[in-house]
Write an enzyme that holds these catalytic residues in place. Structure first.
Site, short mmCIF file in Angstrom:
data_model
loop_
_atom_site.label_atom_id
_atom_site.label_comp_id
_atom_site.label_asym_id
_atom_site.label_seq_id
_atom_site.Cartn_x
_atom_site.Cartn_y
_atom_site.Cartn_z
N PRO A 276 -11.42 -1.33 -13.40
CA PRO A 276 -10.59 -2.05 -12.43
C PRO A 276 -9.11 -1.69 -12.58
O PRO A 276 -8.61 -1.52 -13.69
CB PRO A 276 -10.82 -3.52 -12.80
CG PRO A 276 -11.18 -3.50 -14.25
CD PRO A 276 -11.90 -2.20 -14.49
N ARG A 314 3.25 1.03 0.33
CA ARG A 314 1.96 0.63 0.89
C ARG A 314 2.02 0.21 2.37
O ARG A 314 1.14 0.60 3.13
CB ARG A 314 1.32 -0.49 0.05
CG ARG A 314 1.03 -0.05 -1.40
CD ARG A 314 0.20 -1.07 -2.17
NE ARG A 314 -1.15 -1.11 -1.68
CZ ARG A 314 -1.64 -2.02 -0.87
NH1 ARG A 314 -0.89 -3.04 -0.49
NH2 ARG A 314 -2.87 -1.95 -0.44
N CYS A 345 16.29 6.18 5.62
CA CYS A 345 16.45 6.73 6.97
C CYS A 345 15.14 7.27 7.51
O CYS A 345 14.92 8.48 7.59
CB CYS A 345 17.52 7.81 6.96
SG CYS A 345 19.09 7.12 6.45
N GLU A 346 14.23 6.37 7.84
CA GLU A 346 12.94 6.67 8.43
C GLU A 346 12.56 5.46 9.26
O GLU A 346 12.66 4.33 8.78
CB GLU A 346 11.84 6.80 7.36
CG GLU A 346 11.95 7.95 6.41
CD GLU A 346 11.30 9.24 6.92
OE1 GLU A 346 10.54 9.19 7.91
OE2 GLU A 346 11.59 10.28 6.32
N TYR A 374 -0.21 -0.21 -7.41
CA TYR A 374 0.18 0.82 -6.45
C TYR A 374 1.54 0.51 -5.82
O TYR A 374 1.77 0.78 -4.64
CB TYR A 374 -0.93 1.02 -5.40
CG TYR A 374 -2.26 1.27 -6.04
CD1 TYR A 374 -2.52 2.48 -6.67
CD2 TYR A 374 -3.25 0.28 -6.08
CE1 TYR A 374 -3.75 2.70 -7.31
CE2 TYR A 374 -4.46 0.49 -6.72
CZ TYR A 374 -4.71 1.70 -7.34
OH TYR A 374 -5.90 1.92 -7.97
C1 LIG Z 1 -8.41 4.49 -8.35
C2 LIG Z 1 -9.57 4.50 -9.26
C3 LIG Z 1 -9.95 3.32 -9.91
C4 LIG Z 1 -9.27 1.98 -9.70
O1 LIG Z 1 -9.46 1.48 -8.43
P1 LIG Z 1 -8.97 0.00 -8.06
O2 LIG Z 1 -9.31 -0.13 -6.63
O3 LIG Z 1 -7.51 -0.05 -8.31
O4 LIG Z 1 -9.73 -0.95 -8.91
C5 LIG Z 1 -11.02 3.39 -10.78
N1 LIG Z 1 -11.67 4.56 -11.01
C6 LIG Z 1 -11.33 5.71 -10.41
C7 LIG Z 1 -12.08 6.95 -10.70
C8 LIG Z 1 -10.26 5.73 -9.52
O5 LIG Z 1 -9.93 6.85 -8.91
#
Ligand SMILES: *Cc1c(COP(=O)(O)O)cnc(C)c1O
Length: 416
Positions: A276, A314, A345-346, A374
Site C-alpha cells: 500500500p 494531481r 504560467c499555465e 503523490y
Molecule cells: C504504485 C504502486 C504501488 C502503490 O499503489 P497505491 O495505489 O499507492 O497503493 C504498489 N505496488 C506497485 C508495483 C506500484 O507500482
C-alpha cells in the site's frame, strides 16, 4: 486516530498542533503530515492480517520523505521500491534491505546490481529479458536472487486511466497466460529462485471487487504452478486501495479488504505481501498554502494561492479532486464559487475548478486536503519555484523534515 486534521475552536489542527502556527514558522506552501495517522493505517493493515504470515511493504513512490520511511521502518514495515534511488532512500532511513521488494518495467543493470549487493528480499520481474539480466548479474556477484513474476491478470481496475495498470494492453507485468511457461523455463536460470507471484492492477480503487478478482486469477495460477512442481511460497497483491478525496467518496476499509483476502488465501500456506502507498499516507497529509490574491475575469472568480501545479500536480494531471478548507473557519464569511489557481504560467495550473469553497481572502491560509500521497514526490521546480517544505507532526510536537528549497538548491549542478 480518527481525524488527523480537524477543527478545534474553528482553527484547523494537525493532531494537536494548530496549522497557522506551523505556517508562521515553516512558511507556505508546506506539506504537513500526521505521524500518528500514518502509523494508524500501517497498524490497521498489520492487525487485520493477525497471525497469517504477511508483510506490509510501503510503496515508497507515494511519499519517499526520509522521516516517513524511518517512521514505518521503526514500525516493522517493509518497502516496495521502483528505482535504485528509492532503495537509497530506504537504506538512508534505516529500512532493512531484506524487507524490500523491487518492481518496475525498466530496471537498469546498475539498479539490479545495487539491489543484489544489498540483498533485497525479492525482485518483481516484469519481462523474460529482465529475468535473464537478473540471473546474469546474480551469477557474477555469486549470489542467488529471489524473484516473483509480476503477472498481469487482465482485470479492469475501474479507476482513472492514467493509474490503471492491470489490463493486458498495459506496459506492466507479464500476461498471466504466458506466465506459466516463463516460470517453467526460469528453472534453468541457476541464480534465480522463483518464489512468488505478484500483481498490482492500479491505484485509487474505490471498490475491492477488482482487487479480489485479480487475487482469484493469481491464486489459480499459484495452484497450477504448484501442480507443476514450482514451489510458490509468496503472493504479493500490490497496492491500490483507494481513499476518499471527496466527502461523498466511500473507500473500502482496510479491515474488510484484508479479511476478504485472508479468507481466499486461507489453507494455501502462502505468505502474503501487500504494497500500500496511497492508503497509508494520502489522508495523513495536507498542503498548507496562503491566499495571495482574489480577482474576477469576465465574471469568473479566481482565488490565487502561493501553491501551484508544481507543488501538487494531481488536479492538472488526473483531474483529481482535493478539498480546499480554510485554516480559520468563519461561517459568517459565506462561500464563493471560484477557480483556485497558483502562480505558474499555465492555464492548466489549478488546484480546483468551479469550486464552492469558503470565501477566503488575501492573507488567509488554506489546507488542501488528502495531499500526503503523490503530492511532494511529483513536485517540480517548474517556473524556477523552490519545492515546498515538509513538516511532520506527532501529538503536540512538530518538526521540519525537509527544508524549503533555496534558489541555490534549484541551480545546483548547472554550469553557465
Ligand atoms: C504504485 C504502486 C504501488 C502503490 O499503489 P497505491 O495505489 O499507492 O497503493 C504498489 N505496488 C506497485 C508495483 C506500484 O507500482
Amino acid at each position: 486516530m480518527q481525524q488527523p486534521f480537524a477543527y478545534r475552536d474553528n482553527r484547523m489542527h494537525a493532531e494537536d498542533v494548530p496549522l497557522d502556527s506551523i505556517a508562521r514558522r515553516a512558511g507556505t506552501p508546506c506539506f504537513v503530515y500526521s505521524s500518528n495517522a500514518i502509523l494508524g493505517r500501517y497498524h490497521a493493515y498489520d492487525r487485520a492480517f493477525g497471525d497469517a504470515p504477511h508483510r506490509i511493504c510501503y510503496a515508497v513512490k507515494a511519499n519517499g520523505n526520509l522521516a516517513i520511511l524511518s517512521l514505518l521502518a521503526g514500525a516493522g514495515a517493509g518497502f516496495d521500491i521502483v528505482s535504485g534511488g528509492e532503495l537509497f532512500r530506504v537504506l538512508r532511513a534505516g529500512g532493512a534491505a531484506d524487507k524490500v521488494v523491487f518492481a518496475g518495467v525498466g530496471k537498469t543493470a546498475e539498479e539490479v546490481e545495487y539491489a543484489l549487493e544489498h540483498g533485497i528480499h525479492s525482485f518483481s520481474c516484469e519481462s523474460e529479458a529482465e529475468l535473464s539480466l537478473i540471473d546474469a548479474l546474480a551469477s557474477r556477484l555469486g549470489t542467488k536472487a529471489r524473484v516473483s513474476l509480476r503477472v498481469n491478470p487482465d482485470v479492469d481496475a475501474v479507476t482513472h486511466p492514467k493509474i490503471s495498470t492491470g489490463l493486458r494492453e498495459h506496459k506492466f507485468g507479464i500476461d498471466i497466460q504466458a506466465a506459466e511457461e516463463i516460470y517453467a523455463r526460469a528453472r534453468w536460470h541457476s541464480h534465480i529462485q522463483m518464489e512468488g507471484v505478484s500483481c498490482h492492477i492500479g491505484s485509487q480503487l474505490l471498490r475491492a471487487g477488482p482487487l479480489l478478482a485479480a487475487l482469484d486469477r493469481v491464486l489459480a495460477l499459484v495452484d497450477r504452478l504448484r501442480e507443476k512442481g514450482i514451489p510458490i511460497q509468496e503472493l504479493d497483491l500490490g497496492g491500490g486501495l483507494g481513499i476518499p478525496y471527496r466527502p461523498t467518496d466511500e473507500a473500502p476499509s482496510i479491515e474488510d479488504y484484508v479479511a476478504q483476502v485472508k479468507n481466499r488465501v486461507a489453507g494455501r500456506n502462502l505468505t502474503l505481501l501487500m504494497e500500500p502507498g496511497r492508503s497509508l499516507v494520502g489522508e495523513a497529509g495536507v498542503l498548507l498554502s496562503r491566499v495571495l490574491y482574489r480577482k474576477t475575469n469576465a465574471g469568473k472568480e479566481f482565488v490565487i494561492l502561493d501553491a501551484a501545479m508544481n507543488d501538487l500536480i494531481r488536479p492538472s494531471l488526473y483531474e483529481a479532486h482535493h478539498e480546499i478548507l480554510p485554516v480559520k473557519r468563519d461561517p459568517s464569511r459565506g462561500t464563493v464559487k471560484a477557480d483556485v489557481v497558483g502562480p505558474v504560467c499555465e492555464t492548466g495550473d489549478y488546484l480546483a475548478r468551479d469550486r464552492e469553497l469558503a470565501n477566503v481572502l488575501p492573507g488567509d491560509l488554506v489546507a488542501i486536503s488528502t495531499a500526503g500521497a503523490y503530492g511532494f514526490v511529483m513536485s517540480s521546480n517548474y517556473n524556477a519555484r523552490p519545492r515546498a517544505a515538509e513538516v511532520m507532526v506527532a501529538g503536540d510536537g512538530w518538526r521540519i523534515v525537509r527544508q524549503r528549497e533555496t534558489f541555490d538548491d534549484i541551480i545546483r549542478g548547472e554550469m553557465a
